[in-house]
Enzyme design. Structure first.
Site, PDB file in Angstrom:
ATOM      1  N   HIS A   1       1.261  -3.960   0.590  1.00  0.00           N
ATOM      2  CA  HIS A   1       2.279  -3.821   1.643  1.00  0.00           C
ATOM      3  C   HIS A   1       3.657  -4.242   1.116  1.00  0.00           C
ATOM      4  CE1 HIS A   1       3.789  -4.213   5.886  1.00  0.00           C
ATOM      5  NE2 HIS A   1       4.555  -5.112   5.312  1.00  0.00           N
ATOM      6  N   GLU A   2       3.709  -5.351   0.393  1.00  0.00           N
ATOM      7  CA  GLU A   2       4.997  -5.852  -0.113  1.00  0.00           C
ATOM      8  C   GLU A   2       5.572  -4.915  -1.180  1.00  0.00           C
ATOM      9  OE1 GLU A   2       6.636  -8.156   1.329  1.00  0.00           O
ATOM     10  OE2 GLU A   2       5.008  -8.752   2.654  1.00  0.00           O
TER      11      GLU A   2
ATOM     12  N   HIS B   1       7.234  -1.941   0.368  1.00  0.00           N
ATOM     13  CA  HIS B   1       8.620  -2.125   0.825  1.00  0.00           C
ATOM     14  C   HIS B   1       9.588  -1.829  -0.317  1.00  0.00           C
ATOM     15  CE1 HIS B   1       8.328  -3.628   4.912  1.00  0.00           C
ATOM     16  NE2 HIS B   1       7.531  -4.623   4.596  1.00  0.00           N
TER      17      HIS B   1
ATOM     18  N   GLU C   1       7.866  -1.394   8.717  1.00  0.00           N
ATOM     19  CA  GLU C   1       6.541  -2.032   8.683  1.00  0.00           C
ATOM     20  C   GLU C   1       5.431  -0.989   8.649  1.00  0.00           C
ATOM     21  OE1 GLU C   1       5.479  -5.356   8.283  1.00  0.00           O
ATOM     22  OE2 GLU C   1       7.500  -5.040   7.566  1.00  0.00           O
TER      23      GLU C   1
HETATM   24 ZN   LIG Z   1       6.408  -5.806   5.832  1.00  0.00          ZN
END
Ligand SMILES: [Zn+2]
Length: 275
Positions: A134-135, A138, A197
């Site tokens: 997830h990071e 980004h 997100e």
């Molecule tokens: Zn996030």
């Protein structure tokens, strides 16, 4: 705002016209095909990420646990190995911070930080891969650049060209760090938007599955995060707000992720990162 609209309309225009508009306005496209306003040179944003990381390392204790370091490095390496080639040109630096914070981040310029507090909530290598994926997502999707580009205060005061320099030595440091999703660390929280997100969730799910981590564990991870909230909100949730439909969206994309996982499984090379 006008420029954002221009970005969206560019997507539906004939190619040459759209290209011209893109060059004029700083439009780009995220890995999921979403039009983005990107006003900052990515090399400068990378430099800014690197200097922010150096500062964090200087003021936050780094874990000396060999086991914790090997474990986090192992999971990060597996996830990074399935990112597009341009993200693998330079080796990423992965640091485990010794802190009770339930938190992790990835910065442009190839930096990953994981706090030991997170290792108590992410119960196994699959759940840790879900956070790291997830990071990294980004970063892959240029969310920091996009956030800086939409921050009118930053645009107006810094000017597009000076951003890297300014990150190192000006009073806007907190806002810039916050644009990286480092709200808990600098005291100013600019949460990633729900759009960012959701996008990071979907890209991250794909990354973890491709790397051979069980995609369904991503759902358990966010359930664990919610449970950990009873003793105070995990720091990661303050800069990464939970879209209401996060688990539903993950589940909707699970079949595709499961197929990626099974393809990796068939190769006989599933990761074994020992906690
Ligand atoms: Zn996030």
């Amino acid at each position: 705002m006008k420029k954002n609209l221009a970005c969206r309309s560019a997507a539906s225009l004939p190619a040459l016209l759209a290209l011209t508009l893109t060059l004029l306005t700083g439009c780009a496209e995220s890995p999921t095909g979403r039009p983005q306003l990107m006003l900052f040179d990515q090399n400068q944003v990378n430099k800014m990420g690197i200097s922010t990381f150096e500062e964090l390392k200087a003021k936050t204790p780094v874990s000396k646990s060999k086991k914790a370091n090997q474990y986090v490095q192992c999971v990060a390496n597996q996830v990074l190995a399935v990112t597009p080639a341009k993200y693998q040109q330079n080796p990423w630096e992965v640091v485990v911070f010794d802190s009770d914070q339930v938190n992790a981040f990835a910065l442009p310029g190839g930096k990953i930080g994981v706090y030991t507090g997170l290792l108590l909530v992410a119960e196994n290598q699959h759940q840790l891969a879900a956070v790291i994926g997830h990071e990294i997502a980004h970063v892959m999707a240029g969310h920091s650049n996009e956030r800086l580009s939409s921050n009118q205060a930053v645009q107006a005061t810094l000017g597009v060209a000076d951003v890297a320099l300014s990150a190192v030595n000006t009073r806007y440091k907190a806002e810039l760090s916050s644009a990286f999703g480092l709200g808990a660390q600098v005291g100013i929280i600019l949460p990633f938007s729900r759009v960012h997100e959701s996008e990071a969730d979907l890209i991250g799910l794909e990354l973890m599955a491709k790397a051979g981590f069980k995609p369904e564990e991503s759902v358990k991870l966010w359930q664990n995060m919610a449970k950990a909230g009873s003793g105070g909100t995990p720091q990661i949730l303050s800069s990464h707000p939970v879209p209401e439909n996060r688990i539903k969206a993950l589940q909707q994309n699970m079949a595709k992720a499961e197929a990626l996982y099974q393809a990796k499984q068939a190769s006989g090379k599933l990761p074994t990162c020992n906690r």
